[in-house]
Design a protein around this motif. Structure first.
Motif, PDB file in Angstrom:
ATOM      1  N   LEU A   1       0.831  -1.213   0.000  1.00  0.00           N
ATOM      2  CA  LEU A   1       0.000   0.000   0.000  1.00  0.00           C
ATOM      3  C   LEU A   1       0.869   1.268   0.000  1.00  0.00           C
ATOM      4  O   LEU A   1       0.577   2.239  -0.702  1.00  0.00           O
ATOM      5  N   MET A   2       1.951   1.232   0.758  1.00  0.00           N
ATOM      6  CA  MET A   2       2.835   2.398   0.800  1.00  0.00           C
ATOM      7  C   MET A   2       3.551   2.594  -0.538  1.00  0.00           C
ATOM      8  O   MET A   2       3.830   3.719  -0.948  1.00  0.00           O
ATOM      9  N   ASP A   3       3.837   1.487  -1.230  1.00  0.00           N
ATOM     10  CA  ASP A   3       4.411   1.608  -2.583  1.00  0.00           C
ATOM     11  C   ASP A   3       3.412   2.294  -3.513  1.00  0.00           C
ATOM     12  O   ASP A   3       3.779   3.112  -4.351  1.00  0.00           O
ATOM     13  N   LYS A   4       2.131   1.939  -3.343  1.00  0.00           N
ATOM     14  CA  LYS A   4       1.094   2.588  -4.158  1.00  0.00           C
ATOM     15  C   LYS A   4       1.059   4.077  -3.843  1.00  0.00           C
ATOM     16  O   LYS A   4       0.909   4.908  -4.746  1.00  0.00           O
ATOM     17  N   CYS A   5       1.191   4.417  -2.565  1.00  0.00           N
ATOM     18  CA  CYS A   5       1.196   5.842  -2.185  1.00  0.00           C
ATOM     19  C   CYS A   5       2.354   6.559  -2.872  1.00  0.00           C
ATOM     20  O   CYS A   5       2.201   7.668  -3.382  1.00  0.00           O
ATOM     21  N   PHE A   6       3.515   5.890  -2.883  1.00  0.00           N
ATOM     22  CA  PHE A   6       4.666   6.510  -3.554  1.00  0.00           C
ATOM     23  C   PHE A   6       4.344   6.751  -5.026  1.00  0.00           C
ATOM     24  O   PHE A   6       4.561   7.831  -5.572  1.00  0.00           O
ATOM     25  N   THR A   7       3.800   5.719  -5.664  1.00  0.00           N
ATOM     26  CA  THR A   7       3.519   5.817  -7.105  1.00  0.00           C
ATOM     27  C   THR A   7       2.493   6.915  -7.389  1.00  0.00           C
ATOM     28  O   THR A   7       2.662   7.701  -8.318  1.00  0.00           O
ATOM     29  N   VAL A   8       1.438   6.959  -6.574  1.00  0.00           N
ATOM     30  CA  VAL A   8       0.392   7.970  -6.794  1.00  0.00           C
ATOM     31  C   VAL A   8       0.990   9.375  -6.737  1.00  0.00           C
ATOM     32  O   VAL A   8       0.781  10.181  -7.652  1.00  0.00           O
ATOM     33  N   GLN A   9       1.765   9.668  -5.680  1.00  0.00           N
ATOM     34  CA  GLN A   9       2.262  11.046  -5.540  1.00  0.00           C
ATOM     35  C   GLN A   9       3.377  11.369  -6.548  1.00  0.00           C
ATOM     36  O   GLN A   9       3.781  12.513  -6.700  1.00  0.00           O
ATOM     37  N   ASN A  10       3.847  10.319  -7.258  1.00  0.00           N
ATOM     38  CA  ASN A  10       4.922  10.492  -8.245  1.00  0.00           C
ATOM     39  C   ASN A  10       4.326  10.405  -9.656  1.00  0.00           C
ATOM     40  O   ASN A  10       4.786   9.647 -10.472  1.00  0.00           O
ATOM     41  N   HIS A  11       3.258  11.117  -9.918  1.00  0.00           N
ATOM     42  CA  HIS A  11       2.477  11.128 -11.167  1.00  0.00           C
ATOM     43  C   HIS A  11       2.236   9.746 -11.754  1.00  0.00           C
ATOM     44  O   HIS A  11       2.297   9.536 -12.970  1.00  0.00           O
ATOM     45  N   GLY A  12       2.001   8.790 -10.871  1.00  0.00           N
ATOM     46  CA  GLY A  12       1.662   7.434 -11.334  1.00  0.00           C
ATOM     47  C   GLY A  12       2.858   6.586 -11.712  1.00  0.00           C
ATOM     48  O   GLY A  12       2.707   5.473 -12.237  1.00  0.00           O
ATOM     49  N   THR A  13       4.067   7.109 -11.427  1.00  0.00           N
ATOM     50  CA  THR A  13       5.292   6.389 -11.801  1.00  0.00           C
ATOM     51  C   THR A  13       5.885   5.711 -10.564  1.00  0.00           C
ATOM     52  O   THR A  13       6.120   6.367  -9.548  1.00  0.00           O
ATOM     53  N   ASN A  14       6.143   4.398 -10.680  1.00  0.00           N
ATOM     54  CA  ASN A  14       6.594   3.665  -9.493  1.00  0.00           C
ATOM     55  C   ASN A  14       8.089   3.881  -9.210  1.00  0.00           C
ATOM     56  O   ASN A  14       8.776   4.581  -9.951  1.00  0.00           O
ATOM     57  N   ARG A  15       8.556   3.240  -8.156  1.00  0.00           N
ATOM     58  CA  ARG A  15       9.955   3.456  -7.729  1.00  0.00           C
ATOM     59  C   ARG A  15      10.953   3.003  -8.794  1.00  0.00           C
ATOM     60  O   ARG A  15      12.103   3.426  -8.798  1.00  0.00           O
ATOM     61  N   LYS A  16      10.494   2.087  -9.697  1.00  0.00           N
ATOM     62  CA  LYS A  16      11.395   1.600 -10.768  1.00  0.00           C
ATOM     63  C   LYS A  16      11.312   2.489 -12.006  1.00  0.00           C
ATOM     64  O   LYS A  16      11.938   2.190 -13.034  1.00  0.00           O
ATOM     65  N   GLY A  17      10.498   3.526 -11.975  1.00  0.00           N
ATOM     66  CA  GLY A  17      10.426   4.445 -13.120  1.00  0.00           C
ATOM     67  C   GLY A  17       9.372   4.068 -14.138  1.00  0.00           C
ATOM     68  O   GLY A  17       9.347   4.631 -15.240  1.00  0.00           O
ATOM     69  N   ILE A  18       8.503   3.118 -13.773  1.00  0.00           N
ATOM     70  CA  ILE A  18       7.463   2.707 -14.740  1.00  0.00           C
ATOM     71  C   ILE A  18       6.154   3.434 -14.400  1.00  0.00           C
ATOM     72  O   ILE A  18       5.687   3.385 -13.254  1.00  0.00           O
ATOM     73  N   THR A  19       5.603   4.095 -15.426  1.00  0.00           N
ATOM     74  CA  THR A  19       4.356   4.841 -15.203  1.00  0.00           C
ATOM     75  C   THR A  19       3.189   3.879 -15.371  1.00  0.00           C
ATOM     76  O   THR A  19       2.965   3.335 -16.447  1.00  0.00           O
ATOM     77  N   GLU A  20       2.462   3.653 -14.256  1.00  0.00           N
ATOM     78  CA  GLU A  20       1.534   2.514 -14.265  1.00  0.00           C
ATOM     79  C   GLU A  20       0.122   2.826 -13.802  1.00  0.00           C
ATOM     80  O   GLU A  20      -0.747   1.973 -13.872  1.00  0.00           O
ATOM     81  N   ARG A  21      -0.118   4.033 -13.276  1.00  0.00           N
ATOM     82  CA  ARG A  21      -1.478   4.275 -12.790  1.00  0.00           C
ATOM     83  C   ARG A  21      -1.784   5.779 -12.752  1.00  0.00           C
ATOM     84  O   ARG A  21      -0.896   6.597 -13.003  1.00  0.00           O
ATOM     85  N   ILE A  22      -3.029   6.119 -12.400  1.00  0.00           N
ATOM     86  CA  ILE A  22      -3.408   7.524 -12.247  1.00  0.00           C
ATOM     87  C   ILE A  22      -2.653   8.090 -11.048  1.00  0.00           C
ATOM     88  O   ILE A  22      -2.566   7.434 -10.001  1.00  0.00           O
ATOM     89  N   GLY A  23      -2.128   9.277 -11.187  1.00  0.00           N
ATOM     90  CA  GLY A  23      -1.468   9.908 -10.044  1.00  0.00           C
ATOM     91  C   GLY A  23      -1.092  11.336 -10.363  1.00  0.00           C
ATOM     92  O   GLY A  23      -0.545  11.604 -11.434  1.00  0.00           O
ATOM     93  N   PRO A  24      -1.350  12.253  -9.454  1.00  0.00           N
ATOM     94  CA  PRO A  24      -0.902  13.632  -9.641  1.00  0.00           C
ATOM     95  C   PRO A  24       0.575  13.742  -9.272  1.00  0.00           C
ATOM     96  O   PRO A  24       1.170  12.777  -8.770  1.00  0.00           O
ATOM     97  N   LYS A  25       1.158  14.888  -9.476  1.00  0.00           N
ATOM     98  CA  LYS A  25       2.546  15.060  -9.017  1.00  0.00           C
ATOM     99  C   LYS A  25       2.503  15.851  -7.720  1.00  0.00           C
ATOM    100  O   LYS A  25       2.221  17.047  -7.706  1.00  0.00           O
ATOM    101  N   TYR A  26       2.740  15.144  -6.636  1.00  0.00           N
ATOM    102  CA  TYR A  26       2.591  15.720  -5.299  1.00  0.00           C
ATOM    103  C   TYR A  26       3.916  15.661  -4.530  1.00  0.00           C
ATOM    104  O   TYR A  26       3.921  15.615  -3.308  1.00  0.00           O
TER     105      TYR A  26
END
Ligand SMILES: Cc1ncc(COP(=O)(O)O)c(C=O)c1O
Length: 454
Positions: free
Chosen positions: A256-281
Motif C-alpha cells: 500500500l505504501m508503494d502505491k502511495c509513492f507511485t500515486v504522488q509520483n504522477h503514477g510512476t513507481n519506484r522503478k520508473g514505470i508509469t503505471e497508474r493515475i497519479g498527480p505530481k505531489y
C-alpha cells in the motif's frame, strides 16, 4: 467593599460563599477553586484599566534556528533540489526519520497534508461512486482530498465536548457505497479510535487518519496516525512540525505504501514505470531540509506543550465558563497544535462570545474562534451536488438524501462556542505565560457584569 477593590484571593472567597446562595436559589453556581495566581482584578483594560499582559510576546512560530538556516543553504549549494535526484537526499532521509519518530515502518512525503490525504484516497482505489465518511469540523483540505477524486464526502456529526467525529453517527451514515472513514484528529488529540476501528472492522472499511494536526500525539500506547490503515500529517507553516507547505503519509503495509509513492509520483513507481493515475505531489528537498533540521528538539517542544497544556487544564478545572477539550480514555499526550475550549456564555451573564474575546484581547490574550462554521455549510456542497460529474456518478435519490441529511447540530454548536489558542508557539512559552492566560480569563470573568455593555 466594591468587587473591583477586592484582591483575587478575597474575590474567590466571596464567590465561593456566594455560590452556596446561588445554588440554593437555582442560579448557576460560580466556581470556587481556581488557584490564586496574582492580583489581577480591577477595571477591564477595554474599559480603561491596566491589561493583564500588555504587549505580550509569545514564542514566535514557525520555529527557526541557525541549524535550519544552514540546512537550507547547504541544500541550495548541493544543487540536489528534487527528490528524484538522489536516493540519499533530504526527502528520503526525512521519510526514514519521520517513520522512526512515529513508530511506523514507512513514510512517503508529499507537498501538503491535503496531498497526503488525497494520495491515500487514490492509493486505496476509492473513486467516483464511492463514499468516505469524515468530520465537518476540519480544515478544507480534508474535504478537498475526497472530492478531488470525485468521491462523496459524507459528514458525520461531532461530539460536542471532544470536537471529534461521533462514532455512532459514523455508523448511522454508512451505506453500501461507503469505502472508508477519514477521522480527523482535531486539535492534535485522538478521536475515539477504539470505536472507529471497531466500526471499520465490522463494516469492512478502510481508515485514513487525518492526523494533519496530531504530530507525536499518543492514544492507547500508539502514536496517532499509526492506528488506521494509513495516517496523514501536515507540515504547513502553523503546524508543530513545519516547513511552509508539506505533508506525509505513514503506514506499515509495504504494498500500500508503494502505491502511495507511485500515486504522488504522477503514477510512476519506484522503478520508473508509469503505471497508474497519479498527480505530481512530490515534496522538494528544501522543504525536507527544513524538516530534518527541525526534528532536533521536536520531542522537547512537544513535552513543553503537553506540560503547559496540563497546567492550563488544571487551572480551568471546575471553572464552568471555559471548558477545555474532552480527551478520550487512553489519551496520554497531544500535539497541542490547538488548545481548544468551549465558551459557555451562561456563566458570563449571557455575554456573547465576541464580547468575551474582545475584552480578553484588550487584556493582551487573543483566543480564536477557529472555524466560522462547519464545512457542511460551505458552498462546495452546492458545487458538487449541481456538478455534471457528480450527477453522472451518483443517483438523484442519493444526492437528494445527501443534501437532506447534511445536518450536524453539534458541529454548529461547537463553532458558536469555540475559543482556542493557536498553540504551536504559545504553548512552548513559560509557566508565567500560561498564568497570564488564566489571569486574563479570570479577570474578564470577575468583570462579567460589564461584558454586555462593551
Ligand atoms: C485537520 C486538517 N486536515 C487537513 C489539513 C490540510 O493540510 P495542508 O494545509 O498541509 O494541506 C489541515 C491543515 O491545516 C488540517 O488541520
Amino acid at each position: 467593599m466594591k468587587k473591583k477593590d477586592l484582591t483575587r484571593r478575597q474575590f474567590i472567597t466571596t464567590v465561593s460563599a456566594g455560590s452556596v446562595a446561588a445554588a440554593v436559589s437555582g442560579a448557576i453556581p460560580a466556581f470556587g477553586n481556581i488557584t490564586i495566581l496574582n492580583n489581577n482584578t480591577g477595571k477591564l483594560a477595554i474599559l480603561g484599566g491596566t491589561p493583564v499582559a500588555p504587549e505580550k510576546l509569545w514564542p514566535e512560530w514557525p520555529y527557526v534556528d541557525e541549524k535550519m538556516v544552514d540546512a537550507i543553504v547547504k541544500t541550495t549549494r548541493s544543487r540536489i533540489w528534487c527528490r528524484i535526484q538522489s536516493s540519499t537526499g533530504t526527502v528520503p532521509t526525512f521519510e526514514k526519520e519521520f517513520a522512526n519518530l512515529m513508530g511506523s515502518k514507512l513514510c512517503v512525503c508529499t507537498g501538503s497534508g491535503t496531498q497526503a490525504l488525497s494520495t491515500c484516497v487514490e492509493a486505496l482505489g476509492i473513486g467516483p461512486g464511492d463514499e468516505v465518511i469524515t468530520s465537518p469540523y476540519t480544515d478544507p483540505g480534508t474535504i478537498s482530498s475526497i472530492i478531488t477524486s470525485r468521491v462523496l464526502p459524507v459528514m458525520a456529526d461531532i461530539d460536542p465536548e471532544s470536537y471529534q467525529i461521533d462514532p455512532d453517527d459514523v455508523e448511522r451514515r454508512i451505506t453500501e457505497n461507503t469505502r472508508a472513514i477519514m477521522p480527523v484528529q482535531m486539535g492534535g488529540q485522538s478521536c475515539n479510535m477504539e470505536r472507529i476501528m471497531a466500526i471499520a472492522k465490522k463494516h469492512n472499511l478502510r481508515v485514513i487518519e487525518d492526523a494533519a494536526q496530531a504530530h507525536l500525539a499518543e492514544y492507547q500506547g500508539k502514536k496517532v496516525g499509526t492506528i488506521g490503515d494509513l495516517g496523514c500529517f501536515s507540515f504547513q507553516a502553523s503546524k508543530t512540525i513545519a516547513c511552509g507547505e508539506g505533508g506525509a503519509v505513514i503506514g506499515n503495509d509495504e504494498e500500500l505504501m508503494d502505491k502511495c509513492f507511485t500515486v504522488q509520483n504522477h503514477g510512476t513507481n519506484r522503478k520508473g514505470i508509469t503505471e497508474r493515475i497519479g498527480p505530481k505531489y512530490r515534496m522538494n528537498e528544501f522543504e525536507a531540509s527544513i524538516l530534518l533540521s527541525q526534528l532536533q528538539g521536536v520531542k522537547e517542544r512537544f513535552a513543553i506543550r503537553n506540560r503547559n497544556a496540563a497546567w492550563l487544564t488544571s487551572r480551568l478545572k471546575d471553572f464552568p465558563g471555559l471548558v477545555p477539550q474532552k480527551l478520550y480514555e487512553g489519551t496520554t499526550s497531544g500535539s497541542f497544535y490547538l488548545y481548544m475550549m468551549s465558551y459557555h456564555k451562561e456563566h458570563f451573564e449571557n455575554a456573547p462570545r465576541s464580547k468575551f474575546l474582545k475584552a480578553l484581547e484588550a487584556e493582551g490574550i487573543s483566543l480564536s474562534t477557529y472555524l466560522p462554521n462547519g464545512l457542511h455549510k460551505e458552498p462546495w456542497v452546492d458545487h458538487i451536488l449541481t456538478s455534471k460529474v457528480y450527477q453522472k456518478m451518483y443517483s438523484s435519490a442519493r444526492l437528494k438524501k445527501y443534501r437532506d441529511e447534511l445536518n450536524c447540530p453539534n458541529c454548529d454548536k461547537v463553532c458558536d462556542e469555540m475559543a482556542m489558542i493557536w498553540a504551536s508557539g504559545p504553548l512552548i512559552g513559560t509557566r508565567e505565560d500560561m498564568d497570564d492566560v488564566i489571569n486574563a480569563i479570570m479577570k474578564v470573568y470577575d468583570n462579567r457584569d460589564k461584558l454586555n455593555s462593551i
